[in-house]
Design a protein around this motif. Structure first.
Motif, PDB file in Angstrom:
ATOM      1  N   HIS A  85     136.011  47.791  35.516  1.00 15.11           N
ATOM      2  CA  HIS A  85     137.026  48.674  34.940  1.00 15.11           C
ATOM      3  C   HIS A  85     138.162  47.833  34.355  1.00 15.11           C
ATOM      4  O   HIS A  85     138.752  48.215  33.345  1.00 15.11           O
ATOM      5  CB  HIS A  85     137.539  49.690  35.976  1.00 15.11           C
ATOM      6  CG  HIS A  85     138.402  49.121  37.046  1.00 15.11           C
ATOM      7  ND1 HIS A  85     137.901  48.630  38.222  1.00 15.11           N
ATOM      8  CD2 HIS A  85     139.740  48.953  37.101  1.00 15.11           C
ATOM      9  CE1 HIS A  85     138.893  48.189  38.964  1.00 15.11           C
ATOM     10  NE2 HIS A  85     140.029  48.361  38.309  1.00 15.11           N
ATOM     11  N   ALA A 123     136.984  46.847  30.960  1.00 13.61           N
ATOM     12  CA  ALA A 123     137.027  48.001  30.050  1.00 13.61           C
ATOM     13  C   ALA A 123     138.457  48.287  29.602  1.00 13.61           C
ATOM     14  O   ALA A 123     138.711  48.569  28.429  1.00 13.61           O
ATOM     15  CB  ALA A 123     136.415  49.226  30.721  1.00 13.61           C
ATOM     16  N   ILE A 170     134.194  53.412  25.787  1.00 14.60           N
ATOM     17  CA  ILE A 170     133.474  52.287  26.371  1.00 14.60           C
ATOM     18  C   ILE A 170     132.585  52.838  27.478  1.00 14.60           C
ATOM     19  O   ILE A 170     133.047  53.600  28.333  1.00 14.60           O
ATOM     20  CB  ILE A 170     134.448  51.224  26.907  1.00 14.60           C
ATOM     21  CG1 ILE A 170     135.315  50.700  25.752  1.00 14.60           C
ATOM     22  CG2 ILE A 170     133.689  50.087  27.597  1.00 14.60           C
ATOM     23  CD1 ILE A 170     136.429  49.771  26.161  1.00 14.60           C
ATOM     24  N   ASP A 177     129.060  52.125  30.246  1.00 17.82           N
ATOM     25  CA  ASP A 177     128.289  51.117  30.972  1.00 17.82           C
ATOM     26  C   ASP A 177     126.894  51.029  30.353  1.00 17.82           C
ATOM     27  O   ASP A 177     126.593  51.695  29.361  1.00 17.82           O
ATOM     28  CB  ASP A 177     128.264  51.401  32.476  1.00 17.82           C
ATOM     29  CG  ASP A 177     127.510  52.668  32.862  1.00 17.82           C
ATOM     30  OD1 ASP A 177     126.747  53.229  32.046  1.00 17.82           O
ATOM     31  OD2 ASP A 177     127.685  53.112  34.009  1.00 17.82           O
ATOM     32  N   ILE A 214     130.667  49.700  23.216  1.00 18.60           N
ATOM     33  CA  ILE A 214     131.898  50.331  22.737  1.00 18.60           C
ATOM     34  C   ILE A 214     131.575  51.104  21.474  1.00 18.60           C
ATOM     35  O   ILE A 214     130.791  50.653  20.632  1.00 18.60           O
ATOM     36  CB  ILE A 214     133.015  49.292  22.488  1.00 18.60           C
ATOM     37  CG1 ILE A 214     134.317  49.979  22.050  1.00 18.60           C
ATOM     38  CG2 ILE A 214     132.568  48.213  21.506  1.00 18.60           C
ATOM     39  CD1 ILE A 214     135.529  49.072  22.012  1.00 18.60           C
TER      40      ILE A 214
END
Length: 140
Positions: free
Chosen positions: A13, A16, A38, A40, A114
């Motif tokens: 995180h 991100a 964004i 995973d 992204i």
């Protein structure tokens, strides 16, 4: 290497958030408010942000761009329009052929993706690349 498991890389995180901050700064510097998503490696959203003035529908396309880039482990925008349309319909808008999505890889291993939307395709890619650069991801 065992046939029973594989080693993976995950975007934290913190990573991100750092990528998001870099994307916001780039969007501000080119004066194009953006929607940034964004995800995973499985396409689940880690962070999703809409800048003031960004187009509402770009929230959906940014997410689709990120999920598509994660799914195909490649930048978005290279599908033919016909295939992209069919894939979009089949996935209920979850996949798109629009440019602006980039995979996030570290040492060649996929960690997420992204998606950026609300500018031109090149502006979207420019903002996404700024995010990858700040977190030390492989260049795309």
């Amino acid at each position: 290497m065992s046939k029973f498991f594989r080693e993976t890389v995950a975007l934290s995180h913190s990573g991100a958030l750092a990528a998001l901050q870099a994307a916001l700064e780039k969007a501000n510097s080119i004066n194009v408010p953006q929607c940034i998503c964004i995800v995973d490696v499985s396409g689940e959203v880690i962070v999703h942000f809409k800048m003031d003035g960004a187009k509402y529908l770009s929230m959906h396309t940014a997410r689709a761009k990120a999920r598509t880039a994660a799914s195909i482990n490649s930048p978005t925008g290279s599908m033919t329009a016909d295939f992209g349309l069919a894939a979009g319909i089949a996935s209920h808008g979850g996949v798109t052929h629009l440019p602006g999505g980039l995979p996030i890889r570290f040492s060649g291993k996929l960690a997420g993706a992204i998606g950026v939307g609300s500018g031109t395709g090149e502006q979207d890619f420019e903002v996404a690349r700024a995010a990858l650069t700040v977190i030390g991801a492989d260049s795309v």
